[in-house]
Design a protein around this motif. Structure first.
Motif, mmCIF file in Angstrom:
data_model
loop_
_atom_site.group_PDB
_atom_site.id
_atom_site.type_symbol
_atom_site.label_atom_id
_atom_site.label_comp_id
_atom_site.label_asym_id
_atom_site.label_seq_id
_atom_site.Cartn_x
_atom_site.Cartn_y
_atom_site.Cartn_z
ATOM 1 N N ASN A 1 -6.894 -15.097 -39.992
ATOM 2 C CA ASN A 1 -5.577 -14.906 -40.584
ATOM 3 C C ASN A 1 -5.500 -13.598 -41.363
ATOM 4 O OD1 ASN A 1 -4.590 -17.412 -39.706
ATOM 5 N ND2 ASN A 1 -3.541 -17.729 -41.650
ATOM 6 N N HIS A 2 -4.438 -12.849 -41.094
ATOM 7 C CA HIS A 2 -4.101 -11.669 -41.886
ATOM 8 C C HIS A 2 -2.675 -11.880 -42.378
ATOM 9 C CE1 HIS A 2 -7.635 -9.505 -40.330
ATOM 10 N NE2 HIS A 2 -7.329 -10.028 -39.152
ATOM 11 N N ASP A 3 -2.164 -10.927 -43.170
ATOM 12 C CA ASP A 3 -0.758 -11.008 -43.556
ATOM 13 C C ASP A 3 -0.129 -9.645 -43.372
ATOM 14 O OD1 ASP A 3 1.198 -12.983 -45.406
ATOM 15 O OD2 ASP A 3 1.666 -10.849 -45.447
ATOM 16 N N LEU B 1 0.362 -3.121 -44.846
ATOM 17 C CA LEU B 1 -0.912 -3.512 -45.445
ATOM 18 C C LEU B 1 -1.173 -4.978 -45.104
ATOM 19 C CD1 LEU B 1 -0.514 -1.973 -49.034
ATOM 20 C CD2 LEU B 1 -1.644 -0.958 -47.064
ATOM 21 N N CYS B 2 -2.404 -5.419 -45.381
ATOM 22 C CA CYS B 2 -2.750 -6.824 -45.177
ATOM 23 C C CYS B 2 -2.739 -7.521 -46.531
ATOM 24 C CB CYS B 2 -4.126 -6.957 -44.537
ATOM 25 S SG CYS B 2 -4.641 -8.670 -44.299
ATOM 26 N N LEU B 3 -2.042 -8.659 -46.622
ATOM 27 C CA LEU B 3 -1.966 -9.397 -47.884
ATOM 28 C C LEU B 3 -2.739 -10.709 -47.849
ATOM 29 C CD1 LEU B 3 1.652 -9.054 -49.327
ATOM 30 C CD2 LEU B 3 -0.385 -7.740 -49.829
ATOM 31 N N GLU B 4 -3.612 -10.859 -46.844
ATOM 32 C CA GLU B 4 -4.429 -12.085 -46.784
ATOM 33 C C GLU B 4 -5.870 -11.627 -46.725
ATOM 34 O OE1 GLU B 4 -3.103 -15.555 -46.284
ATOM 35 O OE2 GLU B 4 -5.120 -15.752 -47.107
ATOM 36 N N TYR B 5 -6.658 -11.979 -47.751
ATOM 37 C CA TYR B 5 -8.024 -11.471 -47.774
ATOM 38 C C TYR B 5 -8.761 -11.911 -46.508
ATOM 39 C CZ TYR B 5 -12.660 -10.186 -49.048
ATOM 40 O OH TYR B 5 -13.895 -9.618 -49.029
ATOM 41 N N CYS B 6 -9.301 -10.928 -45.768
ATOM 42 C CA CYS B 6 -9.817 -11.223 -44.429
ATOM 43 C C CYS B 6 -11.217 -10.650 -44.218
ATOM 44 C CB CYS B 6 -8.856 -10.666 -43.386
ATOM 45 S SG CYS B 6 -8.548 -8.908 -43.588
ATOM 46 N N GLY B 7 -11.901 -10.293 -45.296
ATOM 47 C CA GLY B 7 -13.271 -9.787 -45.147
ATOM 48 C C GLY B 7 -13.459 -8.462 -45.849
ATOM 49 N N GLY C 1 -13.557 -5.374 -45.029
ATOM 50 C CA GLY C 1 -12.710 -4.207 -44.761
ATOM 51 C C GLY C 1 -11.230 -4.455 -44.994
ATOM 52 N N HIS C 2 -10.902 -5.545 -45.697
ATOM 53 C CA HIS C 2 -9.505 -5.957 -45.907
ATOM 54 C C HIS C 2 -8.618 -4.822 -46.422
ATOM 55 C CE1 HIS C 2 -6.098 -8.200 -47.475
ATOM 56 N NE2 HIS C 2 -6.430 -7.880 -48.704
ATOM 57 N N THR C 3 -9.132 -4.075 -47.416
ATOM 58 C CA THR C 3 -8.304 -3.026 -48.020
ATOM 59 C C THR C 3 -8.128 -1.815 -47.104
ATOM 60 O OG1 THR C 3 -10.276 -2.178 -49.120
ATOM 61 C CG2 THR C 3 -8.861 -3.641 -50.408
ATOM 62 N N GLU C 4 -8.908 -1.765 -46.009
ATOM 63 C CA GLU C 4 -8.764 -0.642 -45.066
ATOM 64 C C GLU C 4 -7.638 -0.880 -44.062
ATOM 65 O OE1 GLU C 4 -10.710 2.008 -45.651
ATOM 66 O OE2 GLU C 4 -11.448 0.753 -47.307
ATOM 67 N N MET C 5 -7.048 -2.065 -44.054
ATOM 68 C CA MET C 5 -6.031 -2.389 -43.059
ATOM 69 C C MET C 5 -4.695 -1.750 -43.429
ATOM 70 S SD MET C 5 -6.792 -6.308 -41.915
ATOM 71 C CE MET C 5 -5.475 -6.339 -40.714
ATOM 72 N N MET C 6 -4.528 -0.489 -43.030
ATOM 73 C CA MET C 6 -3.302 0.245 -43.332
ATOM 74 C C MET C 6 -2.798 0.894 -42.068
ATOM 75 S SD MET C 6 -3.991 2.341 -46.776
ATOM 76 C CE MET C 6 -5.340 1.803 -47.800
HETATM 77 CU CU LIG Z 1 -6.782 -8.682 -44.944
#
Ligand SMILES: [Cu+2]
Length: 184
Positions: free
Chosen positions: A116-118, A155-161, A163-168
């Motif tokens: 799951n991502h957001d 951006l991703c608003l669901e913590y997913c691992g 590299g979560h903050t790199e999802m841009m």
């Molecule tokens: Cu994420």
């Protein structure tokens, strides 16, 4: 689709509970003559307050539910709306297309390849404008009409691992072309 079945079953069950509740309430006599006049008039006012609350509830929902950005699968394919595929995976977004014009409505078909991502869309001022969950095995459909030109960021608003903050990912929105050819 299973969502539609769950929806139908929920509506039937909620309706049954409401019908039983109304039946019991209607069948319960209230002997107002056992109370003083103040209690009796408060009781009548309570009935009117309930009716008023019910009318306000229905009116507000009627007015606002249509503005929900989430679209059911049956409402897809409206002319003039641009379909956009948005797929999240650890840890990036794949979005296509990514160029729009102010006033254009994008219909994001959002899903995930893994966890799951957001999917969260931020405007040029980096304020969030809309979001929806990106879920593996399911496509959420989200509509947004671009109101300002500039760079929008996903951006991703669901913590997913890790590299979560790199999802841009960026979406470019151009200013609307003037129909008359004159600069406004
Ligand atoms: Cu994420």
């Amino acid at each position: 689709m299973i969502q539609n079945t769950v929806w139908d079953v929920s509506i039937i069950l909620m309706g049954s509970v409401a019908a039983i509740f109304i039946g019991v309430a209607a069948g319960a006599p209230v002997a107002l003559e056992n109370y003083g006049p103040a209690i009796a008039s408060a009781y009548r006012m309570r009935v009117w307050l309930f009716i008023l609350a019910a009318v306000v509830l229905v009116a507000v929902n009627w007015r606002t539910l249509g503005e929900l950005p989430y679209v059911s699968a049956s409402a897809q394919g409206t002319p003039g709306i641009q379909r956009v595929d948005a797929v999240g995976e650890q840890w990036s977004w794949t979005i296509s297309p990514t160029h729009f014009t102010v006033g254009e409505t994008a219909e994001f078909h959002v899903t995930s390849k893994d966890v799951n991502h957001d999917f969260a869309l931020y405007g040029p001022d980096m304020r969030i404008v809309t979001q929806v969950q990106a879920m593996p095995g399911y496509t959420n459909i989200l509509r947004y009409t671009f109101k300002k030109p500039g760079i929008y960021r996903v951006l991703c608003l669901e913590y997913c691992g890790i590299g979560h903050t790199e999802m841009m990912s960026d979406i470019k929105v151009a200013a609307a072309k003037s129909v008359t050819g004159k600069t406004p």
